[in-house]
Write a protein that holds these residues in place. Sequence first.
Motif, PDB file in Angstrom:
ATOM      1  N   ILE A 128     -16.409  20.433  -3.927  1.00 48.77           N
ATOM      2  CA  ILE A 128     -15.494  19.319  -4.175  1.00 48.77           C
ATOM      3  C   ILE A 128     -14.048  19.761  -4.440  1.00 48.77           C
ATOM      4  N   ILE A 129     -13.812  21.057  -4.536  1.00 50.37           N
ATOM      5  CA  ILE A 129     -12.448  21.536  -4.809  1.00 50.37           C
ATOM      6  C   ILE A 129     -11.492  20.984  -3.758  1.00 50.37           C
ATOM      7  N   GLY A 130     -10.421  20.341  -4.229  1.00 47.75           N
ATOM      8  CA  GLY A 130      -9.431  19.740  -3.346  1.00 47.75           C
ATOM      9  C   GLY A 130      -9.829  18.387  -2.783  1.00 47.75           C
ATOM     10  N   LYS A 131     -11.041  17.928  -3.123  1.00 45.90           N
ATOM     11  CA  LYS A 131     -11.524  16.650  -2.586  1.00 45.90           C
ATOM     12  C   LYS A 131     -12.131  15.777  -3.676  1.00 45.90           C
ATOM     13  N   ARG A 132     -11.790  16.010  -4.937  1.00 41.80           N
ATOM     14  CA  ARG A 132     -12.400  15.318  -6.087  1.00 41.80           C
ATOM     15  C   ARG A 132     -11.968  13.865  -6.174  1.00 41.80           C
ATOM     16  N   GLY A 133     -10.903  13.524  -5.453  1.00 38.04           N
ATOM     17  CA  GLY A 133     -10.419  12.152  -5.487  1.00 38.04           C
ATOM     18  C   GLY A 133      -9.024  12.069  -6.065  1.00 38.04           C
ATOM     19  N   LEU A 134      -8.637  10.848  -6.418  1.00 37.88           N
ATOM     20  CA  LEU A 134      -7.259  10.577  -6.811  1.00 37.88           C
ATOM     21  C   LEU A 134      -7.186   9.968  -8.197  1.00 37.88           C
ATOM     22  N   LEU A 135      -6.085  10.262  -8.872  1.00 42.08           N
ATOM     23  CA  LEU A 135      -5.732   9.608 -10.121  1.00 42.08           C
ATOM     24  C   LEU A 135      -4.623   8.621  -9.807  1.00 42.08           C
ATOM     25  N   ALA A 136      -4.640   7.477 -10.467  1.00 39.13           N
ATOM     26  CA  ALA A 136      -3.648   6.451 -10.161  1.00 39.13           C
ATOM     27  C   ALA A 136      -3.231   5.702 -11.412  1.00 39.13           C
ATOM     28  N   LYS A 137      -2.009   5.171 -11.350  1.00 37.21           N
ATOM     29  CA  LYS A 137      -1.534   4.271 -12.403  1.00 37.21           C
ATOM     30  C   LYS A 137      -1.406   2.878 -11.814  1.00 37.21           C
ATOM     31  N   VAL A 138      -1.456   1.906 -12.694  1.00 29.84           N
ATOM     32  CA  VAL A 138      -1.457   0.501 -12.274  1.00 29.84           C
ATOM     33  C   VAL A 138      -0.031   0.013 -12.045  1.00 29.84           C
ATOM     34  N   ILE A 139       0.200  -0.551 -10.871  1.00 31.40           N
ATOM     35  CA  ILE A 139       1.475  -1.192 -10.541  1.00 31.40           C
ATOM     36  C   ILE A 139       1.326  -2.709 -10.628  1.00 31.40           C
ATOM     37  N   ASN A 140       0.231  -3.223 -10.083  1.00 31.55           N
ATOM     38  CA  ASN A 140      -0.034  -4.663 -10.116  1.00 31.55           C
ATOM     39  C   ASN A 140      -1.501  -4.888 -10.464  1.00 31.55           C
ATOM     40  N   THR A 141      -1.762  -5.818 -11.377  1.00 28.39           N
ATOM     41  CA  THR A 141      -3.098  -6.059 -11.909  1.00 28.39           C
ATOM     42  C   THR A 141      -3.882  -7.069 -11.076  1.00 28.39           C
ATOM     43  N   GLY A 142      -5.176  -7.195 -11.377  1.00 28.08           N
ATOM     44  CA  GLY A 142      -6.039  -8.162 -10.704  1.00 28.08           C
ATOM     45  C   GLY A 142      -7.459  -7.651 -10.660  1.00 28.08           C
ATOM     46  N   THR A 143      -8.241  -8.188  -9.740  1.00 26.68           N
ATOM     47  CA  THR A 143      -9.654  -7.846  -9.611  1.00 26.68           C
ATOM     48  C   THR A 143      -9.886  -7.042  -8.339  1.00 26.68           C
ATOM     49  N   VAL A 144     -10.713  -6.000  -8.457  1.00 23.51           N
ATOM     50  CA  VAL A 144     -11.145  -5.225  -7.293  1.00 23.51           C
ATOM     51  C   VAL A 144     -12.651  -5.417  -7.171  1.00 23.51           C
ATOM     52  N   SER A 145     -13.112  -5.756  -5.968  1.00 23.98           N
ATOM     53  CA  SER A 145     -14.546  -5.915  -5.742  1.00 23.98           C
ATOM     54  C   SER A 145     -14.953  -5.160  -4.485  1.00 23.98           C
ATOM     55  N   TYR A 146     -16.256  -4.857  -4.398  1.00 29.50           N
ATOM     56  CA  TYR A 146     -16.709  -4.121  -3.222  1.00 29.50           C
ATOM     57  C   TYR A 146     -16.545  -4.988  -1.983  1.00 29.50           C
ATOM     58  N   THR A 147     -16.394  -4.345  -0.887  1.00 31.62           N
ATOM     59  CA  THR A 147     -16.112  -4.881   0.450  1.00 31.62           C
ATOM     60  C   THR A 147     -14.650  -5.283   0.646  1.00 31.62           C
ATOM     61  N   GLN A 148     -13.822  -5.212  -0.404  1.00 34.94           N
ATOM     62  CA  GLN A 148     -12.396  -5.516  -0.207  1.00 34.94           C
ATOM     63  C   GLN A 148     -11.767  -4.467   0.698  1.00 34.94           C
ATOM     64  N   LEU A 149     -10.787  -4.892   1.459  1.00 36.85           N
ATOM     65  CA  LEU A 149     -10.030  -3.960   2.283  1.00 36.85           C
ATOM     66  C   LEU A 149      -8.953  -3.297   1.443  1.00 36.85           C
ATOM     67  N   THR A 150      -8.624  -2.068   1.809  1.00 33.86           N
ATOM     68  CA  THR A 150      -7.544  -1.338   1.152  1.00 33.86           C
ATOM     69  C   THR A 150      -6.486  -1.004   2.183  1.00 33.86           C
ATOM     70  N   GLN A 151      -5.273  -0.808   1.693  1.00 32.07           N
ATOM     71  CA  GLN A 151      -4.164  -0.448   2.564  1.00 32.07           C
ATOM     72  C   GLN A 151      -3.325   0.573   1.815  1.00 32.07           C
ATOM     73  N   THR A 152      -2.925   1.646   2.480  1.00 28.81           N
ATOM     74  CA  THR A 152      -2.095   2.651   1.837  1.00 28.81           C
ATOM     75  C   THR A 152      -0.703   2.638   2.453  1.00 28.81           C
ATOM     76  N   THR A 153       0.289   2.844   1.611  1.00 28.98           N
ATOM     77  CA  THR A 153       1.662   2.944   2.084  1.00 28.98           C
ATOM     78  C   THR A 153       2.526   3.469   0.955  1.00 28.98           C
ATOM     79  N   ARG A 154       3.668   3.990   1.287  1.00 26.11           N
ATOM     80  CA  ARG A 154       4.609   4.434   0.270  1.00 26.11           C
ATOM     81  C   ARG A 154       5.562   3.303  -0.088  1.00 26.11           C
ATOM     82  N   ASP A 155       5.501   2.166   0.627  1.00 28.12           N
ATOM     83  CA  ASP A 155       6.501   1.121   0.472  1.00 28.12           C
ATOM     84  C   ASP A 155       5.943  -0.254   0.075  1.00 28.12           C
ATOM     85  N   LEU A 156       4.854  -0.315  -0.665  1.00 26.73           N
ATOM     86  CA  LEU A 156       4.262  -1.625  -0.994  1.00 26.73           C
ATOM     87  C   LEU A 156       5.100  -2.431  -1.982  1.00 26.73           C
ATOM     88  N   VAL A 157       5.684  -1.774  -2.951  1.00 27.41           N
ATOM     89  CA  VAL A 157       6.409  -2.525  -3.989  1.00 27.41           C
ATOM     90  C   VAL A 157       7.873  -2.184  -3.908  1.00 27.41           C
TER      91      VAL A 157
END
Length: 160
Positions: free
Chosen positions: A131-160
């Motif tokens: 798992i070295i280098g692949k353990r996952g990510l740490l994150a801080k909260v920018i916007n709150t709400g609910t996360v549920s399984y099957t939700q889609l995710t989107q990554t970008t450097r410019d969301l907010v």
Amino acid sequence: MPPAGTVISTNSSTNGGIPKFQKDFIEIYKYGVVGDFHSGKNNFHANKNNINRQVTIVSNEILKLINETIGEKLFPGSLGENILVEGLGYLEDIENGTKIKFGNNVILEITDQNQPCSTLNSIDKRILKLIIGKRGLLAKVINTGTVSYTQLTQTTRDLV
């Protein structure tokens, strides 16, 4: 088009350690996951106010890879993640500052790669090496709400 993925599992635990337990959804507030041991103004993992470690994200692809090597020992929550995602690869290429949007509201900003913890040895001694280098990510909260399984995710450097 930014990379997109799907939430496979949402997890939390009122106790420290592993595993975290699957939930139908998790509520994200300004200090992390409501009811999770590692959330709150004082992060119990670091025993200090640590806004850069509010939520953890792990790749389902890495869970599958490890299970192929050690047998089917891992399940969602085994690595202590709050959110298990699929479709974003092993997550090792996602840079600090990248924002991940979950559903319509929740936005998390990546602060670092999550370092492997020796607690994982309790599952299988081979996990840390895999798992070295692949353990996952740490994150801080920018916007709150609910996360549920099957939700889609989107990554970008410019969301907010």
